[in-house]
Scaffold this motif. Sequence first.
Motif, PDB file in Angstrom:
ATOM      1  N   GLY A   1       0.845  -1.194   0.000  1.00 39.95           N
ATOM      2  CA  GLY A   1       0.000   0.000   0.000  1.00 39.95           C
ATOM      3  C   GLY A   1       0.871   1.231   0.000  1.00 39.95           C
ATOM      4  O   GLY A   1       0.686   2.164   0.784  1.00 39.95           O
ATOM      5  N   ALA A   2       1.845   1.238  -0.903  1.00 43.77           N
ATOM      6  CA  ALA A   2       2.906   2.246  -0.900  1.00 43.77           C
ATOM      7  C   ALA A   2       2.441   3.641  -1.283  1.00 43.77           C
ATOM      8  O   ALA A   2       3.166   4.615  -1.057  1.00 43.77           O
ATOM      9  CB  ALA A   2       4.025   1.803  -1.853  1.00 43.77           C
ATOM     10  N   GLY A   3       1.243   3.760  -1.870  1.00 45.19           N
ATOM     11  CA  GLY A   3       0.826   5.063  -2.371  1.00 45.19           C
ATOM     12  C   GLY A   3       1.809   5.517  -3.437  1.00 45.19           C
ATOM     13  O   GLY A   3       2.375   4.699  -4.173  1.00 45.19           O
ATOM     14  N   PRO A   4       2.092   6.805  -3.524  1.00 48.41           N
ATOM     15  CA  PRO A   4       3.063   7.295  -4.510  1.00 48.41           C
ATOM     16  C   PRO A   4       4.513   7.118  -4.068  1.00 48.41           C
ATOM     17  O   PRO A   4       5.428   7.580  -4.742  1.00 48.41           O
ATOM     18  CB  PRO A   4       2.699   8.774  -4.654  1.00 48.41           C
ATOM     19  CG  PRO A   4       2.026   9.131  -3.384  1.00 48.41           C
ATOM     20  CD  PRO A   4       1.342   7.906  -2.885  1.00 48.41           C
ATOM     21  N   GLY A   5       4.729   6.447  -2.928  1.00 49.42           N
ATOM     22  CA  GLY A   5       6.079   5.993  -2.616  1.00 49.42           C
ATOM     23  C   GLY A   5       6.912   6.817  -1.657  1.00 49.42           C
ATOM     24  O   GLY A   5       8.135   6.689  -1.658  1.00 49.42           O
TER      25      GLY A   5
END
Length: 267
Positions: free
Chosen positions: A47-51
Amino acid sequence: MNSVVQYYEIIDEASRFSRNSRKIEFLTSTHVISSLLPSHAKILDVGAGPGAYSFYYAERYHDVTSIDLTPKHIEQINKESEEKHLALNAYVGNATDLSRFESETFDFVMCFGPLYHIIDSNERDKCIKECLRVLKSGGHLAIAYLSKYAVIPMLATREKTFIRNSVIEKVINQGIIIDGDQDCFWTDAYFTSPEDIETLMMNYGVSTIDHVGTDGISHTIQEYIDALSDEEFHSWMDYHFLTCREKSILGLSTHGLYICKKTNGHQ
């Protein structure tokens, strides 16, 4: 989960930590986690999103793999990692199915977004089991969650039209809101408590390592935190680090972080 993907495809999640009141969550999480990481750790960011976390640790010479449900986020990670010349592997995928990874692969697993949005208990169970499966024995799992006790105070400062008994019942007693429902002020979301997350994780035979409120009350009083000078914010962070494990504050922290260790006897 389509509603969750649609939500994150629209919003600019990459800017979430740009304000001091939001940055505290990031500063606290990295402060706690970095003390537990071995050199050149193999990390999975679920669930890294944009990192934000992926890049933070990749830039510090850890071997990072990112997975997220939202295609836009993975595109952002791949683009930025190419620009920064980082060997960061990123995949579109669901936290409840990490079958692309072999068991006992990672030294550290960060599960920072999925539990916010998995409203079915069986799916949450799959997520936690998968995170533990791919974790090496003796490795650490960090799980972020949203405290149900912080939601209503936050709504009182921002979305007071949702201060009504039906919303309170859903947040405090049911622990979920569902996209499309008249009482939904976000998207599909799951809220729990510090006590309940600890009780839940004990079912998986792990050892508790740490438990912190990553933003304390900063998220609720964001306008005041954002107005602090640099010197004042530095002092606020000193206060926050001193108190982020205090139980009376932990429940009122919008974001909580529970860290556990996978024992050798874990199944």
